[in-house]
Design a protein around this motif. Structure first.
Motif, mmCIF file in Angstrom:
data_model
loop_
_atom_site.group_PDB
_atom_site.id
_atom_site.type_symbol
_atom_site.label_atom_id
_atom_site.label_comp_id
_atom_site.label_asym_id
_atom_site.label_seq_id
_atom_site.Cartn_x
_atom_site.Cartn_y
_atom_site.Cartn_z
ATOM 1 N N ILE A 13 0.863 -1.185 0.000
ATOM 2 C CA ILE A 13 0.000 0.000 0.000
ATOM 3 C C ILE A 13 0.896 1.231 0.000
ATOM 4 O O ILE A 13 1.695 1.428 0.911
ATOM 5 N N SER A 14 0.764 2.045 -1.022
ATOM 6 C CA SER A 14 1.541 3.277 -1.127
ATOM 7 C C SER A 14 1.235 4.193 0.050
ATOM 8 O O SER A 14 0.107 4.236 0.551
ATOM 9 N N ASP A 15 2.238 4.942 0.486
ATOM 10 C CA ASP A 15 2.048 5.876 1.601
ATOM 11 C C ASP A 15 0.915 6.859 1.347
ATOM 12 O O ASP A 15 0.208 7.248 2.271
ATOM 13 N N GLN A 16 0.725 7.255 0.091
ATOM 14 C CA GLN A 16 -0.333 8.232 -0.204
ATOM 15 C C GLN A 16 -1.728 7.622 -0.105
ATOM 16 O O GLN A 16 -2.720 8.346 -0.096
ATOM 17 N N TYR A 17 -1.816 6.285 0.000
ATOM 18 C CA TYR A 17 -3.114 5.618 0.122
ATOM 19 C C TYR A 17 -3.223 4.791 1.397
ATOM 20 O O TYR A 17 -4.066 3.921 1.494
ATOM 21 N N LYS A 18 -2.385 5.085 2.401
ATOM 22 C CA LYS A 18 -2.393 4.310 3.651
ATOM 23 C C LYS A 18 -3.672 4.586 4.436
ATOM 24 O O LYS A 18 -3.919 5.714 4.858
ATOM 25 N N PRO A 19 -4.477 3.562 4.633
ATOM 26 C CA PRO A 19 -5.689 3.744 5.439
ATOM 27 C C PRO A 19 -5.380 3.653 6.928
ATOM 28 O O PRO A 19 -4.329 3.140 7.332
ATOM 29 N N ILE A 20 -6.292 4.145 7.725
ATOM 30 C CA ILE A 20 -6.187 4.024 9.182
ATOM 31 C C ILE A 20 -7.485 3.447 9.715
ATOM 32 O O ILE A 20 -8.534 3.514 9.068
ATOM 33 N N THR A 21 -7.394 2.869 10.902
ATOM 34 C CA THR A 21 -8.562 2.378 11.607
ATOM 35 C C THR A 21 -8.708 3.210 12.877
ATOM 36 O O THR A 21 -7.728 3.430 13.587
ATOM 37 N N VAL A 22 -9.921 3.683 13.111
ATOM 38 C CA VAL A 22 -10.193 4.550 14.254
ATOM 39 C C VAL A 22 -11.295 3.919 15.099
ATOM 40 O O VAL A 22 -12.336 3.517 14.577
ATOM 41 N N ALA A 23 -11.039 3.815 16.388
ATOM 42 C CA ALA A 23 -12.067 3.385 17.345
ATOM 43 C C ALA A 23 -12.494 4.623 18.127
ATOM 44 O O ALA A 23 -11.648 5.377 18.616
ATOM 45 N N THR A 24 -13.806 4.827 18.218
ATOM 46 C CA THR A 24 -14.319 6.005 18.924
ATOM 47 C C THR A 24 -14.781 5.627 20.328
ATOM 48 O O THR A 24 -14.987 4.452 20.640
ATOM 49 N N ASP A 25 -14.954 6.627 21.150
ATOM 50 C CA ASP A 25 -15.398 6.420 22.529
ATOM 51 C C ASP A 25 -16.760 5.730 22.614
ATOM 52 O O ASP A 25 -17.045 5.015 23.570
#
Length: 106
Positions: A13-25
């Motif tokens: 995965i290219s750095d410009q398309y790196k996804p993230i996962t976020v957990a919310t409160d």
């Protein structure tokens, strides 16, 4: 490289398309590409094309994802000839130099 990226989108995965996962409160878990990550909010572009804005003070955890936002199996409905035609189309398009490459040429 194009075919490999389509067949195995999470392999590299290219750095410009790196996804993230976020957990919310409140227990939500969202995965997407950060569009805006400065100021008091995080804006994620989700795989369905929608955007979600999350106040940063509501984020319990944020980490890099190893799964591409590009879905697996995009070529499954295509015949071998259609796949070959698609790759030929990609190869026929003139390549444009990146700004760094253009600046390096005399």
């Amino acid at each position: 490289d194009i075919l490999d990226s389509i067949v195995s989108p999470s392999k590299v995965i290219s750095d410009q398309y790196k996804p993230i996962t976020v957990a919310t409160d409140d227990g939500r878990v969202l995965a997407g590409m950060p569009v805006v990550n400065d100021g008091p909010t995080l804006v994620l572009l989700l795989s369905d094309g929608s955007k979600v804005t999350i106040p940063k003070d509501e984020i319990a955890e944020e980490k890099a994802s190893t799964t591409s936002v590009m879905p697996e199996g995009l070529l499954d409905p295509l015949s071998y000839q259609e796949i070959a035609d698609l790759i030929a189309l990609f190869e026929s398009v003139p390549r444009v130099a990146s700004p760094e490459q253009a600046a390096a040429k005399p």
